[in-house]
Design an enzyme around this catalytic site. Structure first.
Site, PDB file in Angstrom:
ATOM      1  CE  LYS A   1      78.981   8.888  46.162  1.00  0.00           C
ATOM      2  NZ  LYS A   1      78.381   8.057  45.468  1.00  0.00           N
TER       3      LYS A   1
ATOM      4  CG  ASP B   1      71.422   6.815  44.481  1.00  0.00           C
ATOM      5  OD1 ASP B   1      71.489   7.134  44.955  1.00  0.00           O
ATOM      6  OD2 ASP B   1      72.028   5.673  43.650  1.00  0.00           O
TER       7      ASP B   1
ATOM      8  CG  PHE C   1      77.323   5.779  39.095  1.00  0.00           C
ATOM      9  CD1 PHE C   1      78.095   4.954  38.334  1.00  0.00           C
ATOM     10  CD2 PHE C   1      77.591   5.969  40.830  1.00  0.00           C
ATOM     11  CE1 PHE C   1      79.240   4.397  39.113  1.00  0.00           C
ATOM     12  CE2 PHE C   1      78.042   5.256  41.161  1.00  0.00           C
ATOM     13  CZ  PHE C   1      79.322   4.327  40.383  1.00  0.00           C
TER      14      PHE C   1
HETATM   15  C1  LIG Z   1      78.292   6.828  44.863  1.00  0.00           C
HETATM   16  C2  LIG Z   1      76.830   6.738  44.710  1.00  0.00           C
HETATM   17  C3  LIG Z   1      76.074   5.560  44.157  1.00  0.00           C
HETATM   18  C4  LIG Z   1      77.205   4.159  44.772  1.00  0.00           C
HETATM   19  O1  LIG Z   1      77.591   4.484  46.237  1.00  0.00           O
HETATM   20  P1  LIG Z   1      78.800   3.641  46.623  1.00  0.00           P
HETATM   21  O2  LIG Z   1      79.404   3.769  48.766  1.00  0.00           O
HETATM   22  O3  LIG Z   1      80.325   3.404  45.990  1.00  0.00           O
HETATM   23  O4  LIG Z   1      78.808   1.911  46.530  1.00  0.00           O
HETATM   24  C5  LIG Z   1      75.084   5.119  44.065  1.00  0.00           C
HETATM   25  N1  LIG Z   1      74.779   5.808  43.119  1.00  0.00           N
HETATM   26  C6  LIG Z   1      75.252   7.642  43.892  1.00  0.00           C
HETATM   27  C7  LIG Z   1      73.846   8.533  42.836  1.00  0.00           C
HETATM   28  C8  LIG Z   1      76.154   7.762  43.144  1.00  0.00           C
HETATM   29  O5  LIG Z   1      76.651   8.240  43.681  1.00  0.00           O
END
Ligand SMILES: *Cc1c(COP(=O)(O)O)cnc(C)c1O
Length: 407
Positions: free
Chosen positions: A258, A229, A144
């Site tokens: 985040k 990520d 994700f």
């Molecule tokens: C939440 C998340 C994203 C996307 O972040 P948004 O601020 O919602 O666009 C990307 N990668 C990971 C691992 C995430 O948990």
């Protein structure tokens, strides 16, 4: 729950006018502080989702609110057409925290991911020498990384992809946690490997020990960039500043988001060396709000909180505590528990209930949690949570599962 009129009005207005891309649990939050939120009827809930870890430092952390308030009184937006006095300090401090050189400030996580994909492709053409438009990027099954068109192009989630084609080409997906599969997917066109060091949305999937080290080795051997990520796993959630720290692995580009915005404003960033980040020249990438003074000031306060390692230690200690209390649930309505720091994936026995049913029951007992992929509940309360409150929340989960309280 929803006994107040204002809660009902809020729900009615959402039903009438809010796009239906979410299916929220029936609670209307009106206020929050620390690890607790209060709904429109005055009922309190312990927050075990913490904004998908955007609220690692809790709701309205005093130091973060102070930083935001002070900056609100000075300047909030300049655009990148001009300099402002917070950006350099933010990038310097984030580079120091991550042990890197260069920072690209963006807003949302998906933007950080998109930015990193663009940087990796450009690096591939200009530095590695991949023929134009041939670049490939290897990703992991179950990933994700966000919701934009290019990012969903390499998602395996049918809900995320169906009806949104055509998809962006140039991606290959291999099983998560399998370094040999990753190595065999890499070829001369490969510019990057993009993985979550721990897969959050997939259900807090922790890869086998040594996986990140092996990914690093594959990337080194084939002159491929390692993009980590850490948008959900980073900034103290796992008990270390970054999930990659558990193996002492340094990615080429790290993606943050985040919690970087302290639960106040969206702040994301791509960080890395100048050897990689240096491929970006003026006009080639941008964002109106990226690195704005308010975002930079809040993020600086977040970085300051992380500097002495206290949130990291607290995540580790509370996490051990949480793991000890979750483990006995295995076999009692739970089929598996995975934890790393204050971050748990709890698989609910489908014979007992769905994840959604358990979350609905938890809500009635005053605990906010959200299922992922049907059967898994992620527990990720703010790192400022009180251990007694955490115990209480886990007792509620045990009660829901063991006392057949699921409706
Ligand atoms: C939440 C998340 C994203 C996307 O972040 P948004 O601020 O919602 O666009 C990307 N990668 C990971 C691992 C995430 O948990």
């Amino acid at each position: 729950m929803l006994t107040s009129n204002s809660g009902h009005v809020a729900l009615e207005l959402e039903r009438a006018h809010t796009a239906r891309n979410y299916a929220p649990l029936p609670v209307v939050v009106a206020e929050a502080g620390g690890a607790w939120v209060t709904d429109t009827a005055g009922c309190r809930y312990f927050d075990c989702l913490a904004g998908y870890s955007a609220l690692n430092f809790g709701h309205r952390h005093p130091a973060l609110v102070r930083a935001a308030t002070e900056q609100l009184a000075r300047v909030t937006l300049t655009s990148r057409a001009f300099h402002h006095d917070q950006l350099g300090a933010f990038c310097h401090e984030l580079a120091e925290l991550t042990g890197t050189e260069a920072v690209l400030p963006m807003n949302t996580g998906a933007e950080a991911v998109e930015s990193a994909l663009k940087i990796a492709r450009k690096w591939g053409y200009e530095v590695k020498g991949v023929p134009e438009n041939q670049a490939t990027i290897v990703v992991a099954d179950g990933n994700f990384h966000g919701r934009t068109t290019s990012i969903i192009s390499f998602s395996g989630d049918k809900d995320a992809t169906t009806g949104f084609g055509p998809y962006t080409p140039g991606f290959r997906s291999v099983p998560f946690g399998d370094a040999a599969a990753l190595a065999s997917a890499v070829d001369a066109t490969t510019v990057a490997v993009l993985i979550e060091p721990i897969q959050g949305e997939a259900g807090v999937i922790v890869p086998p020990d040594g996986y990140l080290t092996d990914v690093r080795a594959v990337c080194d051997a084939d002159n491929v960039l390692f993009l980590a990520d850490e948008i959900q796993s980073g900034l103290a959630r796992t008990g270390r500043t970054f999930a990659c720290d558990h193996e002492g692995v340094r990615p080429d580009l790290m993606l943050l988001g985040k919690a970087l915005g302290g639960g106040i404003v969206p702040v994301s960033a791509v960080v890395g060396s100048w050897a990689v980040m240096g491929v970006l020249q003026p006009g080639q990438h941008g964002s109106t709000f990226g690195g704005n003074p308010l975002a930079a000031a809040v993020a600086r306060a977040v970085i300051a909180l992380l500097r002495d390692g206290a949130p990291q230690r607290r995540a580790h200690d509370l996490g051990e505590h949480m793991a000890r209390r979750l483990r006995p649930l295995v076999g009692r309505g739970v089929t598996a528990v995975r934890t790393r720091g204050l971050w748990a994936g709890v698989d609910i026995d489908p014979a007992v209930a769905t994840g959604r049913q358990v979350c609905a029951s938890l809500l009635r007992r005053g605990v906010l949690a959200k299922e992922t992929h049907g059967a898994t509940i992620r527990l990720a309360p703010p790192l400022v949570a009180d251990p007694n409150d955490l115990n209480w929340a886990i007792e509620q989960l045990a009660a829901v599962l063991c006392e057949g309280d699921v409706r």
